[in-house]
Write a protein that holds these residues in place. Structure first.
Motif, PDB file in Angstrom:
ATOM      1  N   TRP A 266       0.848  -1.188   0.000  1.00  0.00           N
ATOM      2  CA  TRP A 266       0.000   0.000   0.000  1.00  0.00           C
ATOM      3  C   TRP A 266       0.885   1.241   0.000  1.00  0.00           C
ATOM      4  O   TRP A 266       1.835   1.339   0.780  1.00  0.00           O
ATOM      5  N   ASP A 324     -13.066   2.792   3.036  1.00  0.00           N
ATOM      6  CA  ASP A 324     -13.342   1.435   3.499  1.00  0.00           C
ATOM      7  C   ASP A 324     -12.232   0.523   2.981  1.00  0.00           C
ATOM      8  O   ASP A 324     -12.122   0.270   1.776  1.00  0.00           O
ATOM      9  N   ILE A 325     -11.402   0.043   3.883  1.00  0.00           N
ATOM     10  CA  ILE A 325     -10.255  -0.778   3.484  1.00  0.00           C
ATOM     11  C   ILE A 325     -10.455  -2.258   3.804  1.00  0.00           C
ATOM     12  O   ILE A 325      -9.602  -3.084   3.478  1.00  0.00           O
ATOM     13  N   ASN A 326     -11.576  -2.601   4.405  1.00  0.00           N
ATOM     14  CA  ASN A 326     -11.761  -3.977   4.859  1.00  0.00           C
ATOM     15  C   ASN A 326     -11.900  -4.967   3.709  1.00  0.00           C
ATOM     16  O   ASN A 326     -11.629  -6.159   3.884  1.00  0.00           O
ATOM     17  N   SER A 327     -12.337  -4.487   2.542  1.00  0.00           N
ATOM     18  CA  SER A 327     -12.499  -5.391   1.405  1.00  0.00           C
ATOM     19  C   SER A 327     -11.251  -5.477   0.539  1.00  0.00           C
ATOM     20  O   SER A 327     -11.226  -6.239  -0.431  1.00  0.00           O
ATOM     21  N   ARG A 330      -5.141  -7.559   2.202  1.00  0.00           N
ATOM     22  CA  ARG A 330      -4.464  -7.180   3.445  1.00  0.00           C
ATOM     23  C   ARG A 330      -2.983  -6.909   3.186  1.00  0.00           C
ATOM     24  O   ARG A 330      -2.265  -7.775   2.672  1.00  0.00           O
ATOM     25  N   LYS A 349      -4.902   2.999  11.744  1.00  0.00           N
ATOM     26  CA  LYS A 349      -5.815   2.347  10.796  1.00  0.00           C
ATOM     27  C   LYS A 349      -5.076   1.279   9.998  1.00  0.00           C
ATOM     28  O   LYS A 349      -5.606   0.188   9.756  1.00  0.00           O
ATOM     29  N   SER A 352      -4.601  -1.922  11.918  1.00  0.00           N
ATOM     30  CA  SER A 352      -5.797  -2.750  12.087  1.00  0.00           C
ATOM     31  C   SER A 352      -5.928  -3.817  11.012  1.00  0.00           C
ATOM     32  O   SER A 352      -6.646  -4.802  11.191  1.00  0.00           O
ATOM     33  N   VAL A 353      -5.249  -3.621   9.869  1.00  0.00           N
ATOM     34  CA  VAL A 353      -5.333  -4.602   8.782  1.00  0.00           C
ATOM     35  C   VAL A 353      -3.965  -5.151   8.372  1.00  0.00           C
ATOM     36  O   VAL A 353      -3.883  -6.018   7.503  1.00  0.00           O
ATOM     37  N   ALA A 355      -0.835  -7.265   7.841  1.00  0.00           N
ATOM     38  CA  ALA A 355      -0.605  -8.710   7.961  1.00  0.00           C
ATOM     39  C   ALA A 355       0.488  -8.987   8.991  1.00  0.00           C
ATOM     40  O   ALA A 355       1.324  -8.119   9.275  1.00  0.00           O
TER      41      ALA A 355
END
Length: 419
Positions: A266, A324-327, A330, A349, A352-353, A355
């Motif tokens: 990212w 919205d990064i949940n989808s 990771r 933030k 939270s995702v 790896a």
């Protein structure tokens, strides 16, 4: 349960060796695609039961498990005869059986796959061919082959990833030095057709399905990708040179991220896209997601991606903290290139995702004339989020202000025990 998987081509009058004909004549339950049924129907016993292979495949395998199978093998196990295209282990149905029913026994009777047949028609050696399947798959592996300048690429297509769509994508990103060979209805003597075209020609043509293609180098093939792109080569945001990560800093940043062993990268605050593009070119196995709040930067990163041949960057425009990064895939590597004074919130933030064993990297500019608190914010965030910091890397280029490349990762359980 035993699967006997027989490979066939599109020939309307298939020939099978005696051993396979015996299996067909003694069978009672058969399966395959509708096209396969049309080809072999006249060879099946009068009372044969046929199970169509259609999506969703879960329903097909449930039917396999429910269907009474009267034909038994030598050991008395239930057996089902499946017809599949070409070599069933070459992106084929035998792989699906192994995944869905790993305990099943599989006996294979393969034939040539479509790319082998196309190579045969072209009298083209194919031992050095990179194979990519775009059948129901995204562009990722094809993009990787392009970025790595594979000299010969065999491609399995579908109704979305057609020869024309493939040619258009290659031209769009500057991969013009290939010739395209397209095979239609291979194995069917009445319909088979092999065509060799330039990419410009292929982009304007329609081809009948099923088809596949091979890309081979054209006369002007270069096969070179840059290592370290000068910042002057990029389109800039309003011509502002200070809004781009300089090439040496960019390369050191990628090194700090450890990208050879990462999977999802990212880039937060991509601006011109220089870090995302450099990462995509140097490590084309990565899934790259790039985030930027300024909408005008979307056109800039797209222009730069086309300029340098970096397809497949997943661009997201908007406030990262509201995205919205949940989808999304990771990440295991994250570069924070811009934070707008909200570094701590962005790091929280990301964490939270992030790896396991993932890393975050941030470049802090230090200036004796203009005090900056970004390094202090980073240190405070690392302490509050229980992140393990690596020693900072200091670098200064010419008259530019010194930069510290900062990196941190989440503690693993063993690290926590040692602390």
């Amino acid at each position: 349960m035993k699967f006997i998987v027989i490979g066939i081509t599109d020939h309307p009058k298939p020939w099978f060796p005696p051993e396979v004909m015996d299996i067909i004549q003694q069978g009672s339950v058969f399966s395959g695609g509708k096209r396969h049924h049309e080809i072999v129907a006249h060879l099946l016993p009068a009372d044969a039961q046929w199970i169509d292979i259609t999506v969703p495949l879960d329903a097909v395998f449930e039917q396999y498990k429910r269907t009474p199978l009267s034909w038994r093998g030598a050991r008395g196990e239930a057996s089902l005869v499946v017809f599949a295209s070409g070599d069933p282990l070459f992106f084929g149905f035998a792989n699906t059986i192994k995944r869905e029913m790993p305990e099943a026994e599989i006996v294979l009777y393969p034939t040539f796959n479509s790319l082998q047949m196309l190579a045969h028609r072209l009298t083209m050696p194919y031992h050095d061919m990179r194979i990519v399947s775009l059948t129901g798959r995204p562009w990722q592996e094809f993009d990787k082959a392009l970025i790595e300048h594979a000299t010969k690429i065999g491609i399995l297509t579908d109704k979305e990833h057609t020869p024309a769509a493939i040619a258009q994508r290659m031209l769009e990103y500057g991969y013009k030095d290939y010739t395209m060979h397209i095979g239609e209805h291979l194995g069917n003597p009445a319909k088979e057709k092999v065509t060799t075209l330039s990419l410009e020609e292929a982009a304007l043509r329609q081809f009948e399905s099923p088809n596949c293609l091979i890309l081979s180098p054209s006369g002007d093939y270069r096969g070179v990708r840059p290592f370290g792109i000068p910042e002057s080569a990029f389109e800039l945001l309003d011509g502002r040179e200070k809004m781009i990560t300089k090439m040496p800093v960019r390369l050191l940043t990628l090194q700090a991220l450890g990208l050879p062993k990462r999977h999802v990268f990212w880039d937060i605050g991509f601006c011109t896209g220089s870090v995302s593009i450099e990462a995509r070119l140097q490590f084309p196995h990565l899934h790259v997601c790039s985030f930027e709040v300024r909408p005008e930067c979307e056109a800039i990163i797209q222009d730069n991606a086309h300029r340098f041949g970096a397809p497949g960057i997943d661009v997201h425009i908007g406030d990262f903290l509201e995205t919205d990064i949940n989808s999304l895939p990771r990440p295991d590597a994250v570069f924070i290139g811009g934070h707008g004074g909200r570094l701590k919130a962005i790091m929280a933030k990301v964490l939270s995702v992030l790896a396991p064993n993932g890393v975050m990297v941030f470049n802090s500019v230090t200036s004796p004339k203009v005090p900056t608190d970004s390094h202090k914010l980073w240190d405070e965030a690392c302490q509050e989020l229980n992140l393990l910091q690596a020693p900072p890397l200091h670098i200064q280029l010419n008259d530019y202000n010194p930069i510290e490349i900062l990196s941190a990762s989440a503690h693993t359980s063993q690290e926590c025990l040692r602390l």
